[in-house]
Scaffold this motif. Structure first.
Motif, PDB file in Angstrom:
ATOM      1  N   ASP A  50       0.879  -1.241   0.071  1.00 32.60           N
ATOM      2  CA  ASP A  50       0.021   0.028  -0.089  1.00 32.60           C
ATOM      3  C   ASP A  50       0.860   1.388   0.037  1.00 32.60           C
ATOM      4  OD1 ASP A  50      -2.297   1.478   0.184  1.00 32.60           O
ATOM      5  OD2 ASP A  50      -1.953   1.798   2.283  1.00 32.60           O
ATOM      6  N   ARG A  51       1.863   1.199   0.695  1.00 32.80           N
ATOM      7  CA  ARG A  51       2.912   2.303   0.965  1.00 32.80           C
ATOM      8  C   ARG A  51       3.503   2.721  -0.393  1.00 32.80           C
ATOM      9  NH1 ARG A  51       5.618   2.508   6.852  1.00 32.80           N
ATOM     10  NH2 ARG A  51       3.820   2.476   8.060  1.00 32.80           N
ATOM     11  N   SER A  64      14.136   8.845  -9.611  1.00 33.77           N
ATOM     12  CA  SER A  64      14.839   8.919  -8.295  1.00 33.77           C
ATOM     13  C   SER A  64      14.018   9.429  -7.348  1.00 33.77           C
ATOM     14  CB  SER A  64      16.105   9.794  -8.704  1.00 33.77           C
ATOM     15  OG  SER A  64      15.596  11.065  -8.861  1.00 33.77           O
ATOM     16  N   GLU A  65      13.071  10.112  -7.396  1.00 32.29           N
ATOM     17  CA  GLU A  65      12.367  10.750  -6.459  1.00 32.29           C
ATOM     18  C   GLU A  65      11.415   9.577  -5.730  1.00 32.29           C
ATOM     19  OE1 GLU A  65       9.797  14.096  -7.653  1.00 32.29           O
ATOM     20  OE2 GLU A  65      11.449  15.329  -8.160  1.00 32.29           O
ATOM     21  N   LEU A  66      10.862   8.858  -6.869  1.00 30.82           N
ATOM     22  CA  LEU A  66      10.219   7.543  -6.194  1.00 30.82           C
ATOM     23  C   LEU A  66      11.195   6.623  -5.391  1.00 30.82           C
ATOM     24  CD1 LEU A  66       7.737   5.747  -6.130  1.00 30.82           C
ATOM     25  CD2 LEU A  66       8.416   4.739  -8.157  1.00 30.82           C
ATOM     26  N   LEU A  67      12.067   6.534  -5.750  1.00 36.29           N
ATOM     27  CA  LEU A  67      13.257   5.701  -5.154  1.00 36.29           C
ATOM     28  C   LEU A  67      13.627   6.386  -3.715  1.00 36.29           C
ATOM     29  CD1 LEU A  67      15.103   3.270  -4.991  1.00 36.29           C
ATOM     30  CD2 LEU A  67      16.777   4.616  -6.082  1.00 36.29           C
ATOM     31  N   THR A  68      13.699   7.567  -3.687  1.00 35.90           N
ATOM     32  CA  THR A  68      13.906   8.327  -2.573  1.00 35.90           C
ATOM     33  C   THR A  68      12.771   8.166  -1.350  1.00 35.90           C
ATOM     34  OG1 THR A  68      15.466   9.897  -3.446  1.00 35.90           O
ATOM     35  CG2 THR A  68      14.440  10.450  -1.595  1.00 35.90           C
ATOM     36  N   ALA A  69      11.694   8.202  -2.006  1.00 36.19           N
ATOM     37  CA  ALA A  69      10.442   8.088  -1.249  1.00 36.19           C
ATOM     38  C   ALA A  69      10.193   6.840  -0.541  1.00 36.19           C
ATOM     39  CB  ALA A  69       9.162   8.738  -1.880  1.00 36.19           C
ATOM     40  N   LEU A  70      10.551   5.739  -1.527  1.00 36.60           N
ATOM     41  CA  LEU A  70      10.310   4.481  -1.063  1.00 36.60           C
ATOM     42  C   LEU A  70      11.340   4.294   0.097  1.00 36.60           C
ATOM     43  CD1 LEU A  70       9.864   2.578  -4.476  1.00 36.60           C
ATOM     44  CD2 LEU A  70       8.265   2.898  -2.465  1.00 36.60           C
ATOM     45  N   SER A  72      12.922   6.255   2.092  1.00 36.48           N
ATOM     46  CA  SER A  72      12.773   6.793   3.280  1.00 36.48           C
ATOM     47  C   SER A  72      11.516   6.213   4.155  1.00 36.48           C
ATOM     48  CB  SER A  72      12.662   8.287   2.906  1.00 36.48           C
ATOM     49  OG  SER A  72      11.462   8.561   2.141  1.00 36.48           O
ATOM     50  N   ASP A  73      10.841   5.528   3.601  1.00 37.63           N
ATOM     51  CA  ASP A  73       9.756   4.680   4.243  1.00 37.63           C
ATOM     52  C   ASP A  73      10.359   3.549   5.100  1.00 37.63           C
ATOM     53  OD1 ASP A  73       7.666   2.738   4.684  1.00 37.63           O
ATOM     54  OD2 ASP A  73       6.348   4.240   3.819  1.00 37.63           O
ATOM     55  N   GLU A  74      10.277   3.812   6.399  1.00 39.38           N
ATOM     56  CA  GLU A  74      11.126   2.779   7.216  1.00 39.38           C
ATOM     57  C   GLU A  74      10.564   1.341   7.002  1.00 39.38           C
ATOM     58  OE1 GLU A  74      11.754   1.777  12.000  1.00 39.38           O
ATOM     59  OE2 GLU A  74      10.907   3.915  11.292  1.00 39.38           O
ATOM     60  N   LEU A  75       9.140   1.060   6.859  1.00 41.86           N
ATOM     61  CA  LEU A  75       8.624  -0.358   6.580  1.00 41.86           C
ATOM     62  C   LEU A  75       9.334  -0.756   5.157  1.00 41.86           C
ATOM     63  CD1 LEU A  75       7.148  -2.676   7.226  1.00 41.86           C
ATOM     64  CD2 LEU A  75       4.911  -1.515   6.441  1.00 41.86           C
ATOM     65  N   VAL A  76       9.150   0.136   4.102  1.00 39.11           N
ATOM     66  CA  VAL A  76       9.576  -0.375   2.792  1.00 39.11           C
ATOM     67  C   VAL A  76      11.199  -0.739   2.600  1.00 39.11           C
ATOM     68  CG1 VAL A  76       9.708   0.215   0.474  1.00 39.11           C
ATOM     69  CG2 VAL A  76       7.566   0.680   1.570  1.00 39.11           C
ATOM     70  N   SER A  77      11.678   0.229   3.425  1.00 45.56           N
ATOM     71  CA  SER A  77      13.186   0.045   3.375  1.00 45.56           C
ATOM     72  C   SER A  77      13.510  -1.279   4.154  1.00 45.56           C
ATOM     73  CB  SER A  77      13.723   1.244   4.426  1.00 45.56           C
ATOM     74  OG  SER A  77      15.146   1.064   4.229  1.00 45.56           O
ATOM     75  N   HIS A  78      12.993  -1.687   5.324  1.00 42.16           N
ATOM     76  CA  HIS A  78      12.950  -2.660   6.075  1.00 42.16           C
ATOM     77  C   HIS A  78      13.000  -4.125   5.126  1.00 42.16           C
ATOM     78  CE1 HIS A  78      14.740  -1.536   9.946  1.00 42.16           C
ATOM     79  NE2 HIS A  78      13.794  -0.630   9.746  1.00 42.16           N
ATOM     80  N   LEU A  79      11.675  -4.042   4.475  1.00 42.97           N
ATOM     81  CA  LEU A  79      11.310  -5.339   3.590  1.00 42.97           C
ATOM     82  C   LEU A  79      12.255  -5.438   2.527  1.00 42.97           C
ATOM     83  CD1 LEU A  79       7.490  -5.289   3.785  1.00 42.97           C
ATOM     84  CD2 LEU A  79       9.321  -6.769   5.214  1.00 42.97           C
ATOM     85  N   LEU A  80      12.905  -4.117   1.975  1.00 38.58           N
ATOM     86  CA  LEU A  80      13.838  -4.491   1.083  1.00 38.58           C
ATOM     87  C   LEU A  80      15.223  -4.957   1.618  1.00 38.58           C
ATOM     88  CD1 LEU A  80      13.701  -0.930  -0.886  1.00 38.58           C
ATOM     89  CD2 LEU A  80      12.899  -3.052  -1.787  1.00 38.58           C
ATOM     90  N   THR A 149      20.505   1.613  14.189  1.00 43.93           N
ATOM     91  CA  THR A 149      20.064   0.151  14.311  1.00 43.93           C
ATOM     92  C   THR A 149      18.615   0.287  13.469  1.00 43.93           C
ATOM     93  OG1 THR A 149      18.841   0.509  16.397  1.00 43.93           O
ATOM     94  CG2 THR A 149      21.230  -0.673  16.072  1.00 43.93           C
ATOM     95  N   ARG A 150      17.966   1.583  13.557  1.00 47.71           N
ATOM     96  CA  ARG A 150      16.661   1.464  12.656  1.00 47.71           C
ATOM     97  C   ARG A 150      17.067   1.558  11.108  1.00 47.71           C
ATOM     98  NH1 ARG A 150      14.281   5.033  15.661  1.00 47.71           N
ATOM     99  NH2 ARG A 150      15.439   6.914  14.762  1.00 47.71           N
ATOM    100  N   ALA A 151      18.005   2.178  10.935  1.00 40.38           N
ATOM    101  CA  ALA A 151      18.508   2.433   9.319  1.00 40.38           C
ATOM    102  C   ALA A 151      19.209   1.273   9.070  1.00 40.38           C
ATOM    103  CB  ALA A 151      19.424   3.675   9.120  1.00 40.38           C
ATOM    104  N   ALA A 152      19.919   0.563   9.940  1.00 39.09           N
ATOM    105  CA  ALA A 152      20.818  -0.494   9.286  1.00 39.09           C
ATOM    106  C   ALA A 152      20.695  -1.648  10.124  1.00 39.09           C
ATOM    107  CB  ALA A 152      22.325  -0.276   9.081  1.00 39.09           C
ATOM    108  N   PRO A 153      19.501  -2.550  10.295  1.00 38.76           N
ATOM    109  CA  PRO A 153      19.444  -3.357  11.349  1.00 38.76           C
ATOM    110  C   PRO A 153      20.457  -4.379  11.187  1.00 38.76           C
ATOM    111  CG  PRO A 153      17.492  -3.323   9.732  1.00 38.76           C
ATOM    112  CD  PRO A 153      18.550  -2.313   9.237  1.00 38.76           C
TER     113      PRO A 153
END
Length: 185
Positions: A50-51, A64-70, A72-80, A149-153
């Protein structure tokens, strides 16, 4: 490597077979627990998708704006990260985390410097007035650890190096009295 549609259809079929076997588990508690865990996982991935779609719709034409937005989203970033799809290196993510926490540190008279990322350890150095006060330093160290640890688990330890002491400038005693009128006896 992305799946072909045929591979995806086969995977969906295998997954459906495995999920239907959950209903045959003899232990009611285990069956309920497994079902709840899967529902929670599906909800998590649903929220992530959804995000992703929300970011895609609201982003301009720039990829690049879409990639930056994705990112910077903590949930999307963690799943990546979970799927080893995150495009940024660990060091880049740690550096960005330090940039994000830097205004908070500066508001307390401090700053932070990334010394190194070695495996699962990030080494940082705190600077400024946060170095002299134990409770302030502990609070700022905690803020740095949480941000990293939030940015790099995958970072399991953030170590803090001692700040290098600022050089002390001593004023020679003779200079203290230079320009002072000499007392006459």
């Amino acid at each position: 490597m992305p799946w072909e549609d045929h591979d995806a259809r086969e995977h969906v079929a295998r997954t459906e077979q495995k999920l239907s076997r959950l209903e045959t588990l003899p232990d009611n508690a285990a069956r309920a627990h497994a079902t709840e865990a899967l529902q929670a996982l599906v909800e998590l991935y649903g929220e992530c998708l959804d995000r992703v779609m929300s970011h895609a719709v609201s982003a301009s034409a720039s990829g690049s704006e879409l990639l930056t937005a994705l990112l910077s989203d903590e949930l999307v970033s963690h799943l990546l990260l979970v799927h080893d799809l995150h495009p940024d290196s660990v060091e880049a993510r740690v550096q960005r985390a330090l940039e994000d926490v830097r205004p908070y540190l500066k508001s307390h008279g401090g700053d932070v410097e990334l010394l190194a990322v070695e495996g699962t350890v990030a080494r940082v150095r705190l600077h400024g007035s946060c170095n002299g006060c134990k409770s302030s330093a502990a609070t700022l160290e905690l803020a740095v650890r949480e941000a990293v640890t939030r940015a790099a688990p995958e970072i399991v330890q953030v170590t803090t190096a001692e700040a290098e002491p600022s050089p002390q400038t001593l004023i020679p005693v003779a200079d203290l009295f230079r320009g002072q009128p000499t007392a006459t006896r």
